[in-house]
Scaffold this active site. Structure first.
Site, PDB file in Angstrom:
ATOM      1  N   LYS A  87       4.749  -9.493   9.517  1.00 43.08           N
ATOM      2  CA  LYS A  87       4.124  -8.590  10.486  1.00 43.08           C
ATOM      3  C   LYS A  87       2.607  -8.749  10.439  1.00 43.08           C
ATOM      4  O   LYS A  87       1.939  -8.708  11.450  1.00 43.08           O
ATOM      5  CB  LYS A  87       4.521  -7.130  10.239  1.00 43.08           C
ATOM      6  CG  LYS A  87       4.030  -6.234  11.383  1.00 43.08           C
ATOM      7  CD  LYS A  87       4.548  -4.846  11.293  1.00 43.08           C
ATOM      8  CE  LYS A  87       3.916  -4.093  10.158  1.00 43.08           C
ATOM      9  NZ  LYS A  87       2.457  -3.882  10.311  1.00 43.08           N
ATOM     10  N   MET A 111       0.853  -1.195   0.000  1.00 36.30           N
ATOM     11  CA  MET A 111       0.000   0.000   0.000  1.00 36.30           C
ATOM     12  C   MET A 111       0.888   1.244   0.000  1.00 36.30           C
ATOM     13  O   MET A 111       0.450   2.326   0.395  1.00 36.30           O
ATOM     14  CB  MET A 111      -0.935  -0.021   1.204  1.00 36.30           C
ATOM     15  CG  MET A 111      -1.901  -1.208   1.132  1.00 36.30           C
ATOM     16  SD  MET A 111      -3.450  -0.960   2.007  1.00 36.30           S
ATOM     17  CE  MET A 111      -2.885  -0.739   3.657  1.00 36.30           C
ATOM     18  N   GLY A 154      11.500  -3.117   5.020  1.00 36.26           N
ATOM     19  CA  GLY A 154      10.812  -4.411   5.010  1.00 36.26           C
ATOM     20  C   GLY A 154      10.255  -4.713   3.621  1.00 36.26           C
ATOM     21  O   GLY A 154      10.439  -5.811   3.076  1.00 36.26           O
ATOM     22  N   HIS A 155       9.589  -3.712   3.038  1.00 37.26           N
ATOM     23  CA  HIS A 155       9.052  -3.904   1.671  1.00 37.26           C
ATOM     24  C   HIS A 155      10.197  -4.187   0.702  1.00 37.26           C
ATOM     25  O   HIS A 155      10.082  -5.047  -0.177  1.00 37.26           O
ATOM     26  CB  HIS A 155       8.344  -2.635   1.180  1.00 37.26           C
ATOM     27  CG  HIS A 155       7.087  -2.299   1.914  1.00 37.26           C
ATOM     28  ND1 HIS A 155       6.964  -1.183   2.708  1.00 37.26           N
ATOM     29  CD2 HIS A 155       5.891  -2.925   1.954  1.00 37.26           C
ATOM     30  CE1 HIS A 155       5.736  -1.126   3.202  1.00 37.26           C
ATOM     31  NE2 HIS A 155       5.070  -2.170   2.768  1.00 37.26           N
ATOM     32  N   ALA A 187       4.136   3.869   0.918  1.00 39.69           N
ATOM     33  CA  ALA A 187       4.869   4.339   2.103  1.00 39.69           C
ATOM     34  C   ALA A 187       5.928   3.289   2.458  1.00 39.69           C
ATOM     35  O   ALA A 187       5.990   2.787   3.585  1.00 39.69           O
ATOM     36  CB  ALA A 187       3.927   4.624   3.268  1.00 39.69           C
TER      37      ALA A 187
HETATM   38  O1  PAF Z   1      -0.250  -5.774   3.608  1.00 38.66           O
HETATM   39  C1  PAF Z   1      -0.631  -4.849   2.859  1.00 38.66           C
HETATM   40  O2  PAF Z   1       0.061  -3.865   2.639  1.00 38.66           O
HETATM   41  C2  PAF Z   1      -2.005  -4.923   2.241  1.00 38.66           C
HETATM   42  O3  PAF Z   1      -2.922  -5.507   3.109  1.00 38.66           O
HETATM   43  C3  PAF Z   1      -2.013  -5.643   0.883  1.00 38.66           C
HETATM   44  C4  PAF Z   1      -1.608  -7.091   1.007  1.00 38.66           C
HETATM   45  C5  PAF Z   1      -1.085  -4.916  -0.074  1.00 38.66           C
HETATM   46  C6  PAF Z   1      -3.424  -5.608   0.292  1.00 38.66           C
HETATM   47  O4  PAF Z   1      -3.878  -4.310   0.127  1.00 38.66           O
END
Ligand code: PAF
Length: 279
Positions: free
Chosen positions: A148, A29, A35-36, A31
């Protein structure tokens, strides 16, 4: 890095160029934090093509204020993804993902009635909806999610199993700040004082682990966690539970599979964290 805002051009690109190649999907989502980016790295190691999605999905927010205040940092996110070597980004507007208001609802049985599901009614139905759409659009070989959101991962496992999505799921470890705070997009909304206090949930998990190791009862652990959180002004514990890691049934006894899960507020910001006891 190719950036798409619309579904059909992305589908055409993936079909034309990448049909039969392995595609790694990292749904986010935005930001973005380290971690991403670790999910992007994992996908790059395992796939020929990595697709990240950035979409603040309205159907998974049960609180309109939370949706409005969710951090949106698209330009910065695109820079970070480019530096991480991501190949494709899909960043649609709401009306591209939901051309008409969706009435489709998912029921994940006991999995969406407890923990997050109890405190955020409808949240996992929205997650199921958007993740299903992303799986259909991208048709990934492997999809990466952070630990998480442990309960979310269980929900997505069920989604994949029941709807026969042809995708392998990877649950990737929690990334933490140097003091232990689990990285989260929501951390950006903490002021300096709240940021210091936010570590309480990680410390509570560590405390719980220690007490369980001493052989004390689950009830004693729950009381200690509650006391620790309540001692800090502005912190509100929403839940602390032990659950079985495989099926997420709430547990009153400890096993190798036990996961400790915690959620609460620091000021207005809701945070979650968890710890797998055996790890
Ligand atoms: O974990 C997230 O950021 C959201 O729940 C996801 C999996 C991108 C779905 O909108």
């Amino acid at each position: 890095m190719d950036i798409f805002k619309e579904i059909e051009p992305l589908k055409a690109f993936l079909k034309h160029k990448w049909n039969s190649e392995s595609i790694g999907l990292v749904p986010t989502m935005g930001a973005l934090h380290e971690g991403h980016l670790s999910l992007i790295e994992a996908s790059k190691r395992e796939n020929q093509l990595t697709v990240a999605t950035i979409f603040v999905n309205p159907t998974q927010f049960n609180n309109p204020g939370d949706l409005a205040k969710y951090p949106r940092t698209l330009e910065r996110d695109l820079e970070a993804l480019k530096s991480a070597g991501c190949d494709v980004v899909f960043a649609p507007e709401v009306n591209e993902m939901y051309r008409r208001p969706s009435t489709l609802k998912f029921d994940f049985g006991h999995l969406d009635k407890i923990l997050e599901g109890e405190f955020r009614p409808g949240h996992f139905s929205g997650v199921g909806l958007v993740v299903s759409k992303l799986f259909h659009i991208v048709q990934p070989t492997v999809a990466y999610f952070g630990q998480k959101d442990f309960q979310q991962f269980k929900i997505i496992e069920k989604l994949v199993e029941e709807l026969d999505f042809n995708v392998t799921l990877r649950r990737m470890p929690i990334f933490r700040e140097s003091d232990g705070l689990a990285m989260s997009s929501r951390n950006q909304r903490l002021n300096a004082d709240e940021r210091k206090k936010a570590i309480v949930f990680y410390e509570a998990l560590q405390l719980a682990k220690g007490i369980l190791k001493e052989g004390k009862s689950v009830q004693a652990v729950k009381e200690a966690v509650k006391k620790k959180c309540e001692a800090i002004e502005g912190v509100k514990l929403e839940y602390f539970e032990l659950a079985e890691g495989d099926n997420l049934t709430l547990a009153e006894n400890v096993s190798d599979q036990t996961v400790l899960l915690i959620a609460g507020f620091v000021g207005e910001i809701r945070l979650i964290d968890n710890l797998i006891l055996s790890e």
